[in-house]
Design a protein around this motif. Structure first.
Motif, PDB file in Angstrom:
ATOM      1  N   PHE A   1      -1.160  -9.838  -5.958  1.00  0.00           N
ATOM      2  CA  PHE A   1      -1.656  -8.298  -5.967  1.00  0.00           C
ATOM      3  C   PHE A   1      -1.391  -7.676  -4.827  1.00  0.00           C
ATOM      4  CE2 PHE A   1      -3.120  -9.757 -10.151  1.00  0.00           C
ATOM      5  CZ  PHE A   1      -2.671  -8.746 -10.832  1.00  0.00           C
ATOM      6  N   GLU A   2      -1.692  -8.189  -3.617  1.00  0.00           N
ATOM      7  CA  GLU A   2      -1.582  -7.508  -2.413  1.00  0.00           C
ATOM      8  C   GLU A   2      -0.502  -6.770  -2.068  1.00  0.00           C
ATOM      9  OE1 GLU A   2      -3.121  -7.875   2.470  1.00  0.00           O
ATOM     10  OE2 GLU A   2      -2.396  -9.548   1.434  1.00  0.00           O
ATOM     11  N   PRO A   3       0.775  -7.326  -2.156  1.00  0.00           N
ATOM     12  CA  PRO A   3       1.997  -6.784  -1.795  1.00  0.00           C
ATOM     13  C   PRO A   3       1.918  -5.310  -2.549  1.00  0.00           C
ATOM     14  CG  PRO A   3       2.399  -8.861  -2.112  1.00  0.00           C
ATOM     15  CD  PRO A   3       1.002  -8.952  -2.620  1.00  0.00           C
ATOM     16  N   SER A   4       1.432  -5.169  -3.732  1.00  0.00           N
ATOM     17  CA  SER A   4       1.808  -3.983  -4.512  1.00  0.00           C
ATOM     18  C   SER A   4       0.802  -2.947  -4.013  1.00  0.00           C
ATOM     19  CB  SER A   4       1.288  -4.294  -6.422  1.00  0.00           C
ATOM     20  OG  SER A   4       1.128  -3.130  -7.066  1.00  0.00           O
ATOM     21  N   LEU A   5      -0.614  -3.383  -3.621  1.00  0.00           N
ATOM     22  CA  LEU A   5      -1.359  -2.460  -3.112  1.00  0.00           C
ATOM     23  C   LEU A   5      -0.774  -2.083  -1.751  1.00  0.00           C
ATOM     24  CD1 LEU A   5      -4.667  -4.450  -3.725  1.00  0.00           C
ATOM     25  CD2 LEU A   5      -3.695  -2.181  -4.982  1.00  0.00           C
ATOM     26  N   ARG A   6      -0.134  -2.777  -1.063  1.00  0.00           N
ATOM     27  CA  ARG A   6       0.375  -2.338   0.378  1.00  0.00           C
ATOM     28  C   ARG A   6       1.479  -1.445   0.106  1.00  0.00           C
ATOM     29  NH1 ARG A   6       0.634  -7.839   2.144  1.00  0.00           N
ATOM     30  NH2 ARG A   6       3.017  -7.764   1.755  1.00  0.00           N
ATOM     31  N   GLN A   7       2.290  -1.527  -0.987  1.00  0.00           N
ATOM     32  CA  GLN A   7       3.220  -0.653  -1.342  1.00  0.00           C
ATOM     33  C   GLN A   7       2.734   0.394  -1.950  1.00  0.00           C
ATOM     34  OE1 GLN A   7       6.674  -1.316  -0.959  1.00  0.00           O
ATOM     35  NE2 GLN A   7       6.690   1.083  -1.235  1.00  0.00           N
ATOM     36  N   ARG A   8       1.892   0.765  -2.651  1.00  0.00           N
ATOM     37  CA  ARG A   8       1.034   1.859  -3.210  1.00  0.00           C
ATOM     38  C   ARG A   8       0.659   2.587  -1.746  1.00  0.00           C
ATOM     39  NH1 ARG A   8      -2.396   0.125  -8.290  1.00  0.00           N
ATOM     40  NH2 ARG A   8      -0.610  -0.525  -9.656  1.00  0.00           N
ATOM     41  N   LEU A   9       0.280   2.009  -0.865  1.00  0.00           N
ATOM     42  CA  LEU A   9      -0.281   2.619   0.154  1.00  0.00           C
ATOM     43  C   LEU A   9       0.956   3.174   1.121  1.00  0.00           C
ATOM     44  CD1 LEU A   9      -3.241   2.866   1.405  1.00  0.00           C
ATOM     45  CD2 LEU A   9      -2.763   0.997   3.084  1.00  0.00           C
ATOM     46  N   ALA A  10       1.846   2.392   1.032  1.00  0.00           N
ATOM     47  CA  ALA A  10       2.966   3.151   1.868  1.00  0.00           C
ATOM     48  C   ALA A  10       3.390   4.472   1.133  1.00  0.00           C
ATOM     49  CB  ALA A  10       4.180   2.078   2.059  1.00  0.00           C
ATOM     50  N   ASP A  11       3.551   4.216  -0.194  1.00  0.00           N
ATOM     51  CA  ASP A  11       4.090   5.293  -1.054  1.00  0.00           C
ATOM     52  C   ASP A  11       3.114   6.583  -0.985  1.00  0.00           C
ATOM     53  OD1 ASP A  11       6.477   3.680  -1.892  1.00  0.00           O
ATOM     54  OD2 ASP A  11       5.166   3.071  -3.937  1.00  0.00           O
ATOM     55  N   LEU A  12       2.029   6.208  -0.904  1.00  0.00           N
ATOM     56  CA  LEU A  12       1.135   7.465  -0.638  1.00  0.00           C
ATOM     57  C   LEU A  12       1.261   7.883   0.564  1.00  0.00           C
ATOM     58  CD1 LEU A  12      -1.560   8.877  -1.671  1.00  0.00           C
ATOM     59  CD2 LEU A  12      -2.735   7.195  -0.370  1.00  0.00           C
ATOM     60  N   ASP A  13       1.571   7.242   1.803  1.00  0.00           N
ATOM     61  CA  ASP A  13       1.873   8.165   3.331  1.00  0.00           C
ATOM     62  C   ASP A  13       3.286   8.685   2.918  1.00  0.00           C
ATOM     63  OD1 ASP A  13      -0.380   7.383   4.556  1.00  0.00           O
ATOM     64  OD2 ASP A  13       0.443   5.378   5.009  1.00  0.00           O
ATOM     65  N   LYS A  14       4.337   8.181   2.241  1.00  0.00           N
ATOM     66  CA  LYS A  14       5.530   8.855   2.119  1.00  0.00           C
ATOM     67  C   LYS A  14       5.606  10.141   1.572  1.00  0.00           C
ATOM     68  CE  LYS A  14       8.201   4.425   2.548  1.00  0.00           C
ATOM     69  NZ  LYS A  14       8.906   3.466   1.845  1.00  0.00           N
ATOM     70  N   MET A  15       4.736  10.054   0.375  1.00  0.00           N
ATOM     71  CA  MET A  15       4.792  11.344  -0.502  1.00  0.00           C
ATOM     72  C   MET A  15       3.832  12.369  -0.179  1.00  0.00           C
ATOM     73  SD  MET A  15       4.802   9.428  -4.373  1.00  0.00           S
ATOM     74  CE  MET A  15       5.358  10.999  -5.123  1.00  0.00           C
TER      75      MET A  15
END
Length: 358
Positions: A232-246
């Motif tokens: 599950f961690e890769p998904s959480l990392r991606q969500r964190l990256a998406d949060l920063d991008k948006m």
């Protein structure tokens, strides 16, 4: 028009100050004996809110939601604080990123490290753990210090930490001390139910804090699941990256400065390093958004200054140090330029907003 049938505001850039609502909230509230519909009506939010995916609320709506949960809980269980009512039914079935990341950890130390890393997925909070000789103090702070969450939310987070370590270790761990900012009469921190749950009285303080013994922090989590976490961690990392991008660049800079300024750091170079961009790129992006690093810095300093003047007894020298000024006179001149008022006048009339310029 029926508010329950309306939609949330049109899609916009994610704001780093927003709070997340996860579908698991509906299950948790139902298990706690509260129906979602009356809570959402009280908060004047859409009736299908808990059924939606990736919902984020601005602070005003999120705080209204928690106040509605508190009111609904009091109407149904007047003798049991709502935070404790929810704690009774908190389990691993409640899929929340914060809880899941924590339960998969080896112990409370690891859980706090993971929660500190991913907490921005659910709220603009800062979790810090400071280990001493025999105890570890855990503090919960907020990126935007100008808007303090309601006491019911703060007490719930302290209950959450306590219930988490008990759930994961299957041991009735009791914290050494528990404290939070408390200004209203809606929550009675002297309620014996809190003392019984924590095993220690709840006291008032400037920052939300819970202290555990180091031996309890190191107790093995029986819920540890390294393979599940790797999945599950890769998904959480991606969500964190998406949060920063948006989020917009100015919002991200604002957020970083709110976190860095109290530590005495406010340079463009430090912020650029945090964002992994050059100072020239940062300047260009801010210019494209119609602002500048200095403007964002001034806005952050002003909001923090008003917060410190209204809510603490710190001297002008102490505030100027926290805001990165050379001395109190430099701070006073800047404050007068921002607000048209002196720091002392704002401190003497805290009900007036320094941000309301004539």
């Amino acid at each position: 028009m029926n508010r329950e049938n309306t939609d949330l505001p049109k899609q916009r850039n994610i704001n780093v100050q927003d709070y997340s609502i996860w579908p698991g909230w509906r299950l948790l509230m139902q298990d706690a004996g509260m129906q979602a519909s009356p809570v959402l009506r009280r908060a004047q939010l859409p009736g299908d809110l808990f059924a939606r995916q990736n919902v984020r609320l601005n602070p005003e709506d999120f705080f209204k939601l928690w106040k509605a949960i508190e009111a609904e809980g009091l109407s149904r269980y007047p003798d049991v604080p709502v935070a404790l009512q929810i704690a009774k039914v908190m389990s691993s079935d409640w899929f929340d990123p914060e809880l899941f990341a924590a339960l998969c950890s080896a112990n409370m130390i690891g859980a706090l490290e993971r929660m500190a890393k991913y907490v921005r997925l659910i709220a603009p909070m800062i979790i810090r753990a400071e280990q001493h000789a025999t105890q570890t103090s855990v503090t919960l702070d907020f990126i935007d210090k100008t808007r303090r969450p309601p006491e019911v939310f703060l007490i719930f987070k302290l209950v959450f930490f306590t219930q988490l370590i008990r759930l994961a270790t299957r041991t009735h761990v009791m914290p050494v001390s528990v404290s939070l900012p408390w200004t209203s009469d809606k929550i009675n921190i002297d309620d014996p139910a809190y003392g019984q749950f924590f095993g220690t009285p709840v006291t008032a303080s400037e920052i939300t804090t819970i202290v555990f013994l180091n031996e309890d922090m190191q107790r093995p989590f029986l819920t540890e699941n390294h393979k599940m976490w790797q999945f599950f961690e890769p998904s959480l990392r991606q969500r964190l990256a998406d949060l920063d991008k948006m989020a917009s660049t100015s919002e991200r800079v604002h957020s970083i400065l709110l976190e860095m300024l109290p530590a005495g750091e406010a340079s463009m170079q430090s912020v650029s390093q945090k964002l992994a961009v050059s100072t020239r790129t940062l300047q260009r992006r801010l210019q494209d958004e119609g602002t500048s690093f200095q403007q964002v810095l001034d806005n952050v300093r002003e909001s923090l200054a008003v917060h410190y003047l209204r809510n603490t007894n710190m001297s002008g020298a102490e505030i100027s140090f926290l805001l990165g000024f050379e001395d109190a006179n430099s701070f006073s001149r800047a404050f007068l330029m921002w607000t048209g008022k002196t720091p002392q006048s704002v401190r003497e009339t805290p009900e007036q907003s320094a941000g309301n310029r004539d």
